[in-house]
Design a protein around this motif. Structure first.
Motif, short mmCIF file in Angstrom:
data_model
loop_
_atom_site.label_atom_id
_atom_site.label_comp_id
_atom_site.label_asym_id
_atom_site.label_seq_id
_atom_site.Cartn_x
_atom_site.Cartn_y
_atom_site.Cartn_z
N LEU A 57 -47.93 82.99 78.62
CA LEU A 57 -48.23 81.59 78.32
C LEU A 57 -47.10 80.67 78.79
O LEU A 57 -47.35 79.59 79.33
CB LEU A 57 -48.45 81.43 76.81
N GLU A 58 -45.87 81.10 78.61
CA GLU A 58 -44.74 80.28 79.02
C GLU A 58 -44.65 80.16 80.55
O GLU A 58 -44.27 79.12 81.07
CB GLU A 58 -43.44 80.83 78.45
N VAL A 59 -45.01 81.21 81.26
CA VAL A 59 -45.01 81.13 82.72
C VAL A 59 -46.05 80.11 83.18
O VAL A 59 -45.77 79.26 84.04
CB VAL A 59 -45.27 82.51 83.35
N ILE A 60 -47.24 80.16 82.60
CA ILE A 60 -48.28 79.19 82.96
C ILE A 60 -47.84 77.79 82.56
O ILE A 60 -48.03 76.82 83.31
CB ILE A 60 -49.62 79.58 82.32
N GLY A 61 -47.24 77.67 81.38
CA GLY A 61 -46.73 76.37 80.94
C GLY A 61 -45.65 75.84 81.87
O GLY A 61 -45.57 74.63 82.13
N MET A 62 -44.81 76.72 82.39
CA MET A 62 -43.76 76.30 83.30
C MET A 62 -44.36 75.71 84.58
O MET A 62 -43.89 74.69 85.07
CB MET A 62 -42.86 77.49 83.65
N VAL A 63 -45.40 76.32 85.09
CA VAL A 63 -46.04 75.79 86.29
C VAL A 63 -46.69 74.44 85.98
O VAL A 63 -46.58 73.49 86.76
CB VAL A 63 -47.07 76.79 86.86
N ALA A 64 -47.32 74.33 84.82
CA ALA A 64 -47.96 73.06 84.44
C ALA A 64 -46.91 71.95 84.30
O ALA A 64 -47.12 70.82 84.77
CB ALA A 64 -48.73 73.23 83.14
N VAL A 65 -45.79 72.26 83.67
CA VAL A 65 -44.73 71.26 83.51
C VAL A 65 -44.14 70.89 84.87
O VAL A 65 -43.78 69.75 85.11
CB VAL A 65 -43.64 71.78 82.55
N PHE A 66 -44.06 71.84 85.77
CA PHE A 66 -43.54 71.57 87.10
C PHE A 66 -44.36 70.48 87.78
O PHE A 66 -43.82 69.61 88.44
CB PHE A 66 -43.56 72.84 87.93
N TYR A 67 -45.68 70.51 87.58
CA TYR A 67 -46.53 69.50 88.19
C TYR A 67 -46.53 68.18 87.42
O TYR A 67 -46.70 67.12 88.01
CB TYR A 67 -47.97 70.02 88.34
N SER A 68 -46.34 68.23 86.11
CA SER A 68 -46.39 66.99 85.34
C SER A 68 -45.05 66.26 85.29
O SER A 68 -45.00 65.04 85.33
CB SER A 68 -46.90 67.26 83.92
N ASP A 69 -43.94 67.01 85.18
CA ASP A 69 -42.62 66.38 85.07
C ASP A 69 -41.58 67.35 85.61
O ASP A 69 -41.09 68.20 84.87
CB ASP A 69 -42.33 66.00 83.61
N ARG A 70 -41.23 67.22 86.85
CA ARG A 70 -40.33 68.18 87.50
C ARG A 70 -38.95 68.23 86.85
O ARG A 70 -38.27 69.23 86.93
CB ARG A 70 -40.17 67.86 88.98
N ARG A 71 -38.53 67.14 86.21
CA ARG A 71 -37.21 67.14 85.59
C ARG A 71 -37.14 68.10 84.42
O ARG A 71 -36.10 68.66 84.13
CB ARG A 71 -36.84 65.72 85.13
N SER A 72 -38.25 68.31 83.73
CA SER A 72 -38.27 69.22 82.58
C SER A 72 -38.53 70.67 82.99
O SER A 72 -38.34 71.57 82.18
CB SER A 72 -39.36 68.79 81.59
N ALA A 114 -27.80 75.82 76.18
CA ALA A 114 -28.05 75.32 77.54
C ALA A 114 -29.35 74.53 77.61
O ALA A 114 -29.41 73.45 78.22
CB ALA A 114 -28.08 76.48 78.53
N ALA A 115 -30.40 75.03 76.97
CA ALA A 115 -31.68 74.32 76.95
C ALA A 115 -31.55 72.98 76.24
O ALA A 115 -32.10 71.97 76.70
CB ALA A 115 -32.75 75.18 76.29
N PHE A 116 -30.81 72.96 75.13
CA PHE A 116 -30.59 71.72 74.40
C PHE A 116 -29.86 70.70 75.27
O PHE A 116 -30.26 69.53 75.36
CB PHE A 116 -29.80 71.98 73.11
N ILE A 117 -28.80 71.14 75.93
CA ILE A 117 -28.02 70.23 76.78
C ILE A 117 -28.87 69.71 77.94
O ILE A 117 -28.87 68.50 78.24
CB ILE A 117 -26.75 70.94 77.29
N MET A 118 -29.62 70.60 78.56
CA MET A 118 -30.46 70.17 79.69
C MET A 118 -31.54 69.20 79.24
O MET A 118 -31.84 68.23 79.93
CB MET A 118 -31.07 71.38 80.38
N THR A 119 -32.12 69.44 78.07
CA THR A 119 -33.14 68.54 77.54
C THR A 119 -32.55 67.17 77.26
O THR A 119 -33.15 66.14 77.58
CB THR A 119 -33.77 69.14 76.28
N ARG A 120 -31.39 67.15 76.64
CA ARG A 120 -30.71 65.88 76.35
C ARG A 120 -30.37 65.14 77.63
O ARG A 120 -30.54 63.92 77.71
CB ARG A 120 -29.45 66.11 75.52
#
Length: 128
Positions: A57-72, A114-120
């Motif tokens: 599910l996370e792999v599919i979500g990663m591809v979806a996020v890539f198309y919706s918001d590349r920064r995330s 790292a995820a927290f810092i990148m999100t911020r």
């Protein structure tokens, strides 16, 4: 390199990128089908199966996020790594040496930071 040559190269790379992303999603869906089939044949669902489904599910979500918001999109591989490490701890927890569990827990903590810092940082860029 002139502008038209640069645009053509970028267009080609975007096409390759989209093809590869499609292949990643297709392979992930095939993995899901195989996993569901093996659960059906075994007539058993355990925690490892559920965690593996979260990885898919996370792999599919990663591809979806890539198309919706590349920064995330750069944060999602970190989430996948956290889930994979948690799955490893759960599956091998009883048989692992205690220090290995501690090392993996520290790795999860580092990845979480790292995820927290990148999100911020992404939020700060969006606000600018």
């Amino acid at each position: 390199m002139d502008a038209s040559e640069k645009n053509m190269a970028l267009g080609l790379f975007q096409i390759i990128e989209r093809i590869l992303l499609f292949i990643v999603v297709l392979m992930t869906l095939v993995g899901v089908v195989f996993e569901l089939r093996s659960m059906y044949v075994a007539q058993n669902i355990n925690l490892a199966d559920i965690l593996l489904m979260f990885l898919y599910l996370e792999v599919i979500g990663m591809v979806a996020v890539f198309y919706s918001d590349r920064r995330s999109a750069s944060v999602f591989p970190i989430f996948i790594a956290i889930t994979a490490l948690a799955r490893l701890i759960i599956l091998q927890g009883k048989d692992m040496a205690p220090e290995n569990i501690l090392y993996e827990a520290i790795a999860i903590l580092i990845l979480s930071i790292a995820a927290f810092i990148m999100t911020r940082l992404n939020q700060l860029r969006k606000d600018d």
